[in-house]
Design a protein around this motif. Sequence first.
Motif, mmCIF file in Angstrom:
data_model
loop_
_atom_site.group_PDB
_atom_site.id
_atom_site.type_symbol
_atom_site.label_atom_id
_atom_site.label_comp_id
_atom_site.label_asym_id
_atom_site.label_seq_id
_atom_site.Cartn_x
_atom_site.Cartn_y
_atom_site.Cartn_z
ATOM 1 N N SER A 145 87.939 94.265 23.211
ATOM 2 C CA SER A 145 88.597 93.432 22.221
ATOM 3 C C SER A 145 89.917 92.867 22.711
ATOM 4 O O SER A 145 90.502 92.029 22.060
ATOM 5 N N GLY A 146 90.386 93.311 23.869
ATOM 6 C CA GLY A 146 91.667 92.845 24.386
ATOM 7 C C GLY A 146 91.553 91.477 25.040
ATOM 8 O O GLY A 146 90.503 90.838 25.063
ATOM 9 N N ALA A 147 92.667 91.022 25.604
ATOM 10 C CA ALA A 147 92.689 89.705 26.226
ATOM 11 C C ALA A 147 91.908 89.683 27.531
ATOM 12 O O ALA A 147 91.388 88.658 27.938
ATOM 13 N N ALA A 172 98.127 92.811 28.455
ATOM 14 C CA ALA A 172 98.399 91.710 27.533
ATOM 15 C C ALA A 172 98.518 92.225 26.103
ATOM 16 O O ALA A 172 99.146 91.582 25.256
ATOM 17 N N ALA A 173 97.921 93.387 25.838
ATOM 18 C CA ALA A 173 98.004 94.026 24.523
ATOM 19 C C ALA A 173 97.953 95.533 24.743
ATOM 20 O O ALA A 173 96.926 96.173 24.500
ATOM 21 N N PRO A 174 99.042 96.135 25.251
ATOM 22 C CA PRO A 174 99.025 97.541 25.681
ATOM 23 C C PRO A 174 98.653 98.516 24.565
ATOM 24 O O PRO A 174 99.082 98.363 23.426
ATOM 25 N N SER A 175 97.851 99.518 24.930
ATOM 26 C CA SER A 175 97.482 100.587 24.001
ATOM 27 C C SER A 175 98.373 101.813 24.152
ATOM 28 O O SER A 175 98.433 102.645 23.257
ATOM 29 N N ILE A 221 101.407 90.937 32.196
ATOM 30 C CA ILE A 221 101.206 91.652 33.461
ATOM 31 C C ILE A 221 102.311 92.689 33.621
ATOM 32 O O ILE A 221 103.489 92.370 33.507
ATOM 33 N N MET A 222 101.919 93.931 33.878
ATOM 34 C CA MET A 222 102.888 94.978 34.153
ATOM 35 C C MET A 222 103.337 94.873 35.606
ATOM 36 O O MET A 222 102.506 94.899 36.525
ATOM 37 N N VAL A 223 104.634 94.733 35.815
ATOM 38 C CA VAL A 223 105.183 94.616 37.163
ATOM 39 C C VAL A 223 105.989 95.881 37.474
ATOM 40 O O VAL A 223 106.997 96.168 36.823
#
Length: 270
Positions: free
Chosen positions: A238-240, A254-257, A56-58
């Motif tokens: 395809s991400g989480a 969860a899997a940043p692009s 999670i981006m905070v």
Amino acid sequence: MMDEDRMQDMADMQQKYEYNFTGYENEYNREDGMSYDRMQYYGSILGSGMEIVDGIMVLTANISDVTGGGDRSDERRRGMGSTVTMNARGKFPDLSTCAGLLFDVTATGADYDGYKIEFGYAKLPDRVFGYGYRAPLAVPSGADGGGSVFVPFDAFTLDWDWHNGTTVTACAEDAAYCPEGRTLRDLETLTVSAVGATDGAVRLHLRAIHGTGCDAAAAVDADAHAGGGTHTDRTTCSGATEAAEDEIMIEDFAAPSFDWMTQNDPVMGG
């Protein structure tokens, strides 16, 4: 050898550009000879920043109220110099078939109505600062559970005031300020901002960002036809964090692009 006139011109020029910057650190001089501390004028952003925690981006914003008075005190409170941002740049998926953006997001801390979303590099010709289409991101405060916030593209406008962060002309009032198809086909840049005093630390918890109300298949076909083909994984989830059939994944924290950066400048803002 230089003649006396040219030597005098050089002496005058040197005098013209001689300035004494003593005492200018963290303060500015006013025309009346008084001075003010820039943190009193613009407010403080000490303790603001961003980090990814458990997918999670905070985004933390701790923007103090300004104490300087004057006719533009509200502008300083709500706009220029009172901004904390997180920004990503790069190649974005085609969102031209979508209705808007969907944020998997919650907020903690005091109630706060200053979150904003901006995308693109479009700019009005008469503006020096401020670019991109902007809309408010209304996130109810609450630590429990998750939530989804939908921001339709017709809520964004190109005509907003850089000084105070407010909308000047809404998209609904004049279609000339609505996001154009060229920008929606590739946002190029996406910014999440906290604009204005927070009255204590507030935190925005972002799990994912989607395009929603989309014709995802058409977007994939258009991207492949353009020679891109780089966003298929985002449209097929395809991400989480999974997306619905009418959604296109922009970012899953969860899997940043994208590489996300933050700007916490108390003078220039985001």
